[in-house]
Each structure stands twice: as structure tokens, then as C-alpha cells.
Scaffold this motif. Structure first.
Motif, short mmCIF file in Angstrom:
data_model
loop_
_atom_site.label_atom_id
_atom_site.label_comp_id
_atom_site.label_asym_id
_atom_site.label_seq_id
_atom_site.Cartn_x
_atom_site.Cartn_y
_atom_site.Cartn_z
N THR A 68 38.67 44.76 56.26
CA THR A 68 38.68 45.34 57.61
C THR A 68 38.95 44.28 58.67
OG1 THR A 68 37.05 46.96 56.87
CG2 THR A 68 37.36 46.75 59.24
N PHE A 69 38.40 43.09 58.48
CA PHE A 69 38.48 42.04 59.49
C PHE A 69 39.27 40.87 58.92
CE2 PHE A 69 34.51 44.42 60.13
CZ PHE A 69 34.77 44.95 61.39
N SER A 70 40.55 40.82 59.25
CA SER A 70 41.51 39.93 58.61
C SER A 70 41.55 38.55 59.25
CB SER A 70 42.90 40.55 58.69
OG SER A 70 43.90 39.63 58.34
N SER A 71 41.67 37.53 58.40
CA SER A 71 41.92 36.16 58.87
C SER A 71 43.41 35.90 59.01
CB SER A 71 41.33 35.15 57.88
OG SER A 71 39.95 35.29 57.77
N CYS A 72 44.22 36.75 58.41
CA CYS A 72 45.66 36.51 58.32
C CYS A 72 46.44 37.12 59.49
CB CYS A 72 46.18 37.08 57.00
SG CYS A 72 47.95 36.88 56.73
N LEU A 73 46.04 38.30 59.95
CA LEU A 73 46.86 39.02 60.92
C LEU A 73 47.11 38.20 62.18
CD1 LEU A 73 45.52 42.69 60.68
CD2 LEU A 73 47.74 41.80 59.92
N GLY A 74 46.08 37.57 62.72
CA GLY A 74 46.25 36.79 63.94
C GLY A 74 45.69 35.39 63.84
N ALA A 75 45.37 34.96 62.61
CA ALA A 75 44.73 33.66 62.34
C ALA A 75 43.29 33.66 62.86
CB ALA A 75 45.55 32.50 62.89
N THR A 76 42.67 32.50 63.01
CA THR A 76 41.22 32.43 63.18
C THR A 76 40.76 31.77 64.49
OG1 THR A 76 41.31 30.47 61.74
CG2 THR A 76 40.66 32.54 60.73
N ASN A 95 43.54 30.83 57.03
CA ASN A 95 44.22 31.93 57.71
C ASN A 95 44.85 32.90 56.71
OD1 ASN A 95 43.61 30.74 60.23
ND2 ASN A 95 45.36 29.37 60.01
N GLN A 96 44.23 33.04 55.56
CA GLN A 96 44.70 33.99 54.55
C GLN A 96 43.57 34.93 54.16
OE1 GLN A 96 46.68 32.21 51.21
NE2 GLN A 96 48.00 30.94 52.48
N ASP A 97 43.95 36.06 53.59
CA ASP A 97 43.00 37.04 53.10
C ASP A 97 43.09 37.11 51.57
OD1 ASP A 97 42.23 37.81 55.68
OD2 ASP A 97 43.90 39.23 55.85
N PRO A 98 42.05 37.63 50.91
CA PRO A 98 42.17 37.90 49.48
C PRO A 98 43.31 38.90 49.26
CG PRO A 98 39.87 38.03 50.21
CD PRO A 98 40.72 37.93 51.45
N PRO A 99 44.01 38.83 48.11
CA PRO A 99 43.74 37.94 46.97
C PRO A 99 44.44 36.57 47.06
CG PRO A 99 45.44 39.51 46.38
CD PRO A 99 45.02 39.85 47.79
N GLY A 100 45.42 36.43 47.97
CA GLY A 100 46.13 35.15 48.05
C GLY A 100 45.20 34.00 48.38
N HIS A 101 44.25 34.25 49.23
CA HIS A 101 43.27 33.23 49.60
C HIS A 101 42.53 32.71 48.38
CE1 HIS A 101 38.93 32.51 50.41
NE2 HIS A 101 39.41 31.67 51.29
N ARG A 105 41.89 28.86 47.07
CA ARG A 105 40.51 28.35 47.06
C ARG A 105 40.14 27.84 45.66
NH1 ARG A 105 36.09 28.83 50.78
NH2 ARG A 105 34.16 28.34 49.71
N ARG A 106 40.60 28.55 44.62
CA ARG A 106 40.32 28.07 43.26
C ARG A 106 40.96 26.72 43.01
NH1 ARG A 106 41.24 33.45 41.83
NH2 ARG A 106 43.39 32.97 41.26
N LEU A 107 42.20 26.56 43.47
CA LEU A 107 42.91 25.30 43.25
C LEU A 107 42.20 24.13 43.93
CD1 LEU A 107 46.65 26.38 43.61
CD2 LEU A 107 45.55 25.49 41.55
N VAL A 108 41.83 24.31 45.19
CA VAL A 108 41.23 23.19 45.90
C VAL A 108 39.77 22.99 45.48
CG1 VAL A 108 40.33 24.37 47.96
CG2 VAL A 108 41.25 22.04 48.16
#
Length: 415
Positions: A68-76, A95-101, A105-108
Motif C-alpha cells: 500500500t505504501f510504496s518506496s518506489c513510486l516517489g522514492a523516500t 527506493n525499491q519495493d518487494p520482490p525486487g527489493h 537485500r539478500r545480496l548485500v
């Protein structure tokens, strides 16, 4: 009974005088989801406005509900980025949402394991002891005072971060410069870079990050040929695109530095202002780990984070439209009487202590473990090295509605 209009908590200049706790409480009690105007400040253009979320339960709801509340649409950030910059800004995990986020996050996370950060404790402790000892000696030889920010905490945070990242000592000043440009852009002590139209340029724009990104690419290439036990070596060998690696370097440089750089002097300031709590901590009445959580609660390093409504919803009875900006206020949530008994009392034994100083939900701070380690070690060494201390004057605060920063912290050492 009439209720007064919601107080303004947007103006970054408010925070130079301290956290606006009276305004926060009025918002929590009467306007827990309140519309705020975004007017022009110091050349930064006006925006469309946003919903300020100030109660603990609502802040947690917004941070946990990424659908509902996106980090991606307009960034943070509260201010809207230039639409042309959005694709660039969205490369950053923040500035991404799941699942791409989740993939990033797993990589880092593999590079930022507690096992790796724990190995730095001996170095961190030695650095804390050396900086505190030097500050004590200088105060003893002078007028009995020290600026804890300049003498200890700025250097402490920066050197710890560069060790963890694997940045050569000769390049550490670059990280400080880049962090100041991004974090202090609202402060008059950090003049903005102006564009051709005379308006300030967004410090997170491609133009102003080009130097940092070129450095990140060069450092990653060096780490591939000369690997070390550091985070940049892990990132250089991870399955990241060049753009993703650049953005991780930016995120770790800025967030990794300023989290501790803000929280460390904030904790020292709180203890200086509460001599009885400081005395009891010195007497061993409280565990330092528990005390650190309370110091983080009363002085969170980050003041606000923005989300954008991905769909129309009701939030505490207010109709939030799709595309509206929704901004959570961490310091207000940390002082919510509905969650914390005596929220303005410094209780170094407070438990449980569900503060949101490191966020919540999918974007909870990745470096929280390393930040807690640094803060714990700093306070342990301060108890050993420094005599009791008290304020020697008011701190100078950063002009910012984003970072809860101290530019100076004068302390009088009582011995």
C-alpha cells in the motif's frame, strides 16, 4: 470543542531548535494523520504536500505495508525528485519495493553479516579509546571542555565505516564531503550547488553523484584484483549490475556514516543532560546494551521517511488517495504515550523498548547491528576514559527535517 489546525512539522528550520515535541504530541492526540503543506524553503521549490504520520502504531503499519505504501513510486525523501531522475533513483535498494527489493537485500546481507561486523569490535574499541583519551587530555590542558562532535564522534563514525567498506585511508575525506553534500543540503552551512536556472540541484541527482559513482567503480575494480575482508570486496564479487553497485556504495557511504554520526552525539547529549542517569550507568545499574536502545529512542538518527500511496486507503480515518505522499515521523513515534510510559523520561532500563529508530518492515536498517556495536563500544569506553560530564552550552543542530544531526556538542568534563 474545536480542535486547532495541525501544527507545522515540515519546516527544516524548526529542527535547529530541537525536536518539536509539543507539536508532535498535538498531532498524535488530535491529528495523527495530518496534512502538511510543502512551501518553498531556501530556494527548494514548493511541493504538493503530504500526510504526516505520528503515532507509533500507524508508523509501524506504514513501514510494514509495502504493497500500500510504496518506496518506489516517489522514492523516500519528502521532496519529489525530478521525474527524469526517478529511474536512476530507483536503482537504490532503499527506493525499491518487494520482490525486487528482496533480491538486492539478500545480496548485500551476505556482505554485511554480524560475523563480519563483530570482527571489527577490537578496532572500533581501540579507536573509541584513543579519540576519547585525546579529547580528555585536550580538555584537561584547556578550559575543561570539549566539542564531542569534532573531537570524537564525527571521526569515530567515519573511520569505522571506511574500515568496514575497505576504503583506503587517504580517501576517507571524500566520503565525508559526499555525505555532507547529501545530508546537510537544507543547512545554510552547506551552500547548495545551483543549476543553470539558479535553483538548487538535488544532491541525489545523477549530476551530483557522478564523482562518487566513478570512485565506486574504481574501488570495485581494485577489490576484484586485490580482495580484502571488507564489504566492497563482497559487493564487487556479487551479482550486481554496475548501477546497482554504485547505488549500494552511495547508500552505505551516506546511511552507514550518518546513522552513527547522528546517534553517537545524541546519546552523549542525553546522558550529559541527565546526570542521575549517567551516574547510575557509571555505577553499573544498567546494562550498556539496554541503555543504548533508550538513547536511540530519545535521539533517533533519522527523523522522517516518505512513502507514496500505491492505492487509495484509509489511514486513521483519513482518506489517502493513490499518489499521495505519506511521511512517517520516527521521533514522534518513539515518544508516543500509547506505547512508552513516561516517554520524556530517560529510562536506561526501559524494556521492552520497541522504538522505530532503525525503521521496521522490509526496509529495516541493514546496518543496525554494526551501528549498535559502535554505540555500545563508544559508551563503554566513555565510562572508562571520561570523568562525569555535563553540557557546556547548547548543541548546534543540523537544519534538516530528515537527519537528527548535531553539528557540535560542547561538554564540560568534571575531572
Amino acid at each position: 470543542m474545536s480542535v486547532s489546525p495541525p501544527p507545522d512539522v515540515f519546516d527544516p528550520r524548526l529542527y535547529a531548535r530541537g525536536l518539536p515535541h509539543d507539536a508532535y504530541r498535538e498531532l498524535r492526540d488530535h491529528h495523527p494523520v495530518a496534512w502538511q503543506d510543502e512551501y518553498e524553503v531556501r530556494g527548494w521549490p514548493a511541493g504538493p504536500g503530504f500526510w504526516a504520520v505520528t503515532r507509533h502504531s500507524d508508523v509501524v503499519r506504514v513501514l510494514k505495508d509495502a504493497r500500500t505504501f510504496s518506496s518506489c513510486l516517489g522514492a523516500t525523501q519528502i521532496r519529489d525528485p525530478d521525474p527524469a531522475d526517478l529511474p536512476f533513483i530507483r536503482r537504490m535498494m532503499l527506493n525499491q519495493d518487494p520482490p525486487g527489493h528482496a533480491r538486492l537485500r539478500r545480496l548485500v546481507s551476505r556482505a554485511f553479516t554480524p560475523r563480519r561486523t563483530d570482527r571489527f569490535e577490537a578496532t572500533v574499541r581501540r579507536r573509541a579509546r584513543e579519540l576519547l583519551t585525546a579529547a580528555h587530555a585536550a580538555a584537561r590542558d584547556g578550559d575543561g571542555t570539549t566539542d564531542a562532535v569534532r573531537a570524537v564522534t564525527d571521526e569515530y563514525a567515519l573511520l569505522n565505516l571506511t574500515d568496514l567498506l575497505g576504503v583506503p585511508g587517504a580517501d576517507r575525506g571524500l566520503l565525508h564531503t559526499w555525505t555532507e553534500r547529501v545530508i546537510a543540503y537544507q543547512d545554510p552551512d552547506e551552500p547548495p550547488v545551483l543549476g543553470a536556472d539558479g535553483r538548487p540541484l538535488n544532491p541525489r541527482s545523477p549530476a551530483l553523484l557522478a564523482e562518487m559513482f566513478a570512485y565506486a567503480r574504481g574501488l570495485a575494480a581494485h577489490k576484484r584484483d586485490h580482495p580484502g575482508d571488507d564489504v566492497m570486496t563482497s559487493l564487487a564479487h556479487a551479482d550486481l549490475s554496475e548501477g546497482e553497485l554504485e547505488m549500494f556504495f552511495f547508500l552505505l557511504t551516506v546511511a552507514g556514516n550518518d546513522t552513527v554520526r547522528s546517534a553517537a552525539p545524541g546519546g552523549l547529549s542525553a546522558l550529559a543532560a541527565h546526570p542521575d542517569a549517567q551516574r547510575r550507568l557509571r555505577a553499573g545499574e544498567f546494562a550498556v546494551t539496554t541503555a543504548v536502545e533508550e538513547l536511540l529512542r530519545v535521539h533517533p538518527p533519522v527523523l522522517t521517511f516518505r512513502r507514496t500511496a500505491a492505492e487509495e486507503c484509509l489511514l486513521r480515518g483519513r482518506r489517502v488517495r493513490r499518489g499521495d505522499k505519506v511521511v512517517v515521523f520516527h521521533a514522534s513515534a518513539n515518544h508516543d504515550e500509547r506505547v512508552f510510559a513516561g516517554p520524556h523520561r530517560l529510562d536506561l532500563a526501559r524494556s521492552p523498548n520497541p522504538h522505530v529508530s532503525f525503521g521496521d518492515g522490509p526496509h529495516v536498517c541493514l546496518g543496525a547491528h554494526f551501528a549498535r556495536l559502535q554505540l555500545r563500544v563508544l559508551h563503554e569506553e566513555a565510562l572508562r576514559v571520561l570523568p562525569p560530564y555535563e553540557p557546556a552550552g547548547p548543541p548546534r543542530r543540523l537544519v534538516s527535517n530528515f537527519i537528527n544531526g548535531l553539528k557540535s556538542l560542547p561538554l564540560r568534563l568534571l575531572g
